[in-house]
Design an enzyme around this catalytic site. Structure first.
Site, PDB file in Angstrom:
ATOM      1  N   THR A 149      93.590   1.202   3.874  1.00  0.00           N
ATOM      2  CA  THR A 149      94.279   2.180   4.728  1.00  0.00           C
ATOM      3  C   THR A 149      94.066   1.757   6.181  1.00  0.00           C
ATOM      4  OG1 THR A 149      92.355   3.643   4.488  1.00  0.00           O
ATOM      5  CG2 THR A 149      94.278   4.123   3.133  1.00  0.00           C
ATOM      6  N   LYS A 175      87.703  -0.344  -0.624  1.00  0.00           N
ATOM      7  CA  LYS A 175      88.329  -0.043   0.655  1.00  0.00           C
ATOM      8  C   LYS A 175      87.527   1.076   1.298  1.00  0.00           C
ATOM      9  CE  LYS A 175      90.706   2.938   1.736  1.00  0.00           C
ATOM     10  NZ  LYS A 175      90.444   4.252   2.467  1.00  0.00           N
ATOM     11  N   THR A 186      87.606   7.646   3.731  1.00  0.00           N
ATOM     12  CA  THR A 186      87.835   7.653   2.248  1.00  0.00           C
ATOM     13  C   THR A 186      87.456   6.259   1.800  1.00  0.00           C
ATOM     14  OG1 THR A 186      89.613   9.026   2.768  1.00  0.00           O
ATOM     15  CG2 THR A 186      89.760   7.721   0.705  1.00  0.00           C
ATOM     16  N   GLU A 265      86.069   2.398  11.519  1.00  0.00           N
ATOM     17  CA  GLU A 265      87.227   2.497  12.398  1.00  0.00           C
ATOM     18  C   GLU A 265      86.834   2.305  13.865  1.00  0.00           C
ATOM     19  OE1 GLU A 265      89.937   5.404   9.593  1.00  0.00           O
ATOM     20  OE2 GLU A 265      88.502   6.305  10.966  1.00  0.00           O
ATOM     21  N   ASN A 389      92.015   8.277  14.592  1.00  0.00           N
ATOM     22  CA  ASN A 389      91.989   9.557  13.877  1.00  0.00           C
ATOM     23  C   ASN A 389      92.728  10.681  14.599  1.00  0.00           C
ATOM     24  OD1 ASN A 389      90.212   9.303  11.336  1.00  0.00           O
ATOM     25  ND2 ASN A 389      89.129   8.128  12.892  1.00  0.00           N
ATOM     26  N   THR A 394     100.462  10.521  11.910  1.00  0.00           N
ATOM     27  CA  THR A 394     101.724  10.096  12.520  1.00  0.00           C
ATOM     28  C   THR A 394     101.768   8.597  12.769  1.00  0.00           C
ATOM     29  OG1 THR A 394     100.779  10.611  14.694  1.00  0.00           O
ATOM     30  CG2 THR A 394     102.097  12.308  13.632  1.00  0.00           C
TER      31      THR A 394
END
Length: 394
Positions: A149, A175, A186, A265, A389, A394
């Site tokens: 992702t 992942k 996740t 991230e 995040n 979007t």
């Protein structure tokens, strides 16, 4: 005496396993977004799932099957199929039912999902794409890319294990980059093996090894609705050694846990928190995880600020038995605080700041109370995490 050697074939390292990843239009720019793992022989299954009470539909569907064997896992990205109620389960049954109509050899197939919460699966698109899957393919690279992702790189590993009873292999892909927290955080991980191991022994070893691997890793302190570790064995090798298998499993999970933390991230640092000298291992774990979760610590790491006071404060706030007179803190081998002694002058700060410029380093915390110890893994947190995040949907 067993021998464990690397294998480049990921989840296809073990005999009888197949995998691939394709694009069906869930992600933009024709990126791969649907993967499968298939075994030509039904597999024993062991699993560990999220501790989040808002459990996603794929996990509820899996658990409803009870004690079962499977030979097929379908994994989609971009949609978590979480908070979708009974419709989420129905969508899974429709997708897997369509696949079983084409591939009659599928036995108790299961599904795993990752992505946005609270949106129904694009069922028709997934069915259309899934029916194009070629179950004879062996492309672990494509599969590991399809389940990503916000990951910036694919994560996979495998080993061959030689033991007294013969040779078996174990491979995995995972992942995870955000919503990673020490609560079986996740993240998704799929581990395959042809070791001749029963489901009960697999579950025992999986539960044991997850404590110091995936459950010791934190990116942002959030626990997903979908977190899954699934271990599948088709037992085709006829070989097994419990100690060797346990060590190979630990290596697989430890490697992937560190890969996920380093790919947090926006992360720029991978930090190992080694807590020793605690009252017991439980208290050491509590302190180590508090450090890996702390936003104040994470932001100091991002700023490359050797603010050891945040380390001490976080340990004190964790609730464990501790005292400033017995606590020692080091960045790698550089001791910045030792049992009440203030060592942090200008020269020391310069050296500590140099350590923090590294992409990987260790923070040692000796509580100085007893013999308890635990190691946790974390990363920094900066502007890129907020950016990713803030507009995730979007």
């Amino acid at each position: 005496m067993s021998k464990i050697t690397p294998n480049e074939s990921g989840v296809c390292a073990a005999d009888g396993f197949f995998t691939d990843g394709i694009s069906i239009g869930l992600k933009a720019d024709n990126q791969k977004d649907l993967a499968f793992v298939y075994s030509d022989t039904p597999c024993e299954v062991a699993s560990v799932f999220t501790t989040n009470k808002m459990t996603a539909a794929p996990i509820r569907h899996f658990r409803a099957l009870g004690d079962f064997k499977t030979n097929f896992v379908l994994i989609n990205a971009k949609n978590a199929n979480a908070m979708t109620g009974p419709d989420g389960i129905d969508d899974i049954n429709d997708v897997l039912g369509a696949l079983k109509s084409k591939h009659m050899q599928l036995q108790s197939p299961v599904m795993s999902s990752t992505g946005v919460i609270g949106v129904r699966l694009p069922k028709e698109k997934i069915i259309e794409g899934a029916l194009k899957l070629d179950l004879s393919k062996k492309d672990p690279v494509a599969a590991s890319e399809a389940i990503m992702t916000t990951d910036t790189f694919a994560k996979r590993i495998a080993f061959d294990v030689e033991c007294e009873s013969g040779k078996f292999s174990i491979g995995a892909m995972a992942k995870g980059a955000g919503m990673i927290n020490p609560a079986m955080a996740t993240m998704l991980c799929f581990i395959t093996t042809d070791a001749d191991v029963d489901a009960s022994t697999m579950q025992e070893l999986l539960d044991e090894k997850v404590k110091t691997t995936f459950n010791a890793a934190s990116v942002d302190g959030d626990t997903s609705t979908n977190d899954t570790v699934m271990l599948l064995s088709n037992r085709k090798s006829g070989a097994f050694d419990k100690e060797a298998f346990g060590e190979a499993l630990r290596r697989v999970m430890h490697f992937l846990a560190l890969e996920m933390v380093s790919d947090g991230e926006g992360a720029t640092k991978l930090v190992e928190y080694i807590v020793t000298g605690a009252k017991d291992d439980v208290e050491a774990e509590k302190a180590a995880k508090a450090l890996s979760d702390s936003l104040l610590v994470k932001t100091a790491l991002y700023g490359e600020d050797p603010n050891w006071g945040r380390i001490a404060s976080t340990i004190g706030a964790s609730g464990i038995e501790c005292d400033e007179a017995t606590l020692s803190i080091s960045f790698n081998d550089l001791c910045v605080y030792e049992k009440g002694k203030l060592l942090f002058d200008a020269a020391m700060e310069e050296k500590a700041a140099e350590v923090m410029k590294s992409s990987e380093f260790t923070i040692f915390c000796d509580i100085g109370v007893a013999e308890g110890e635990f190691t946790a893994y974390g990363c920094d947190l900066g502007h890129e995490y907020v950016k990713i995040n803030a507009d995730y949907r979007t």
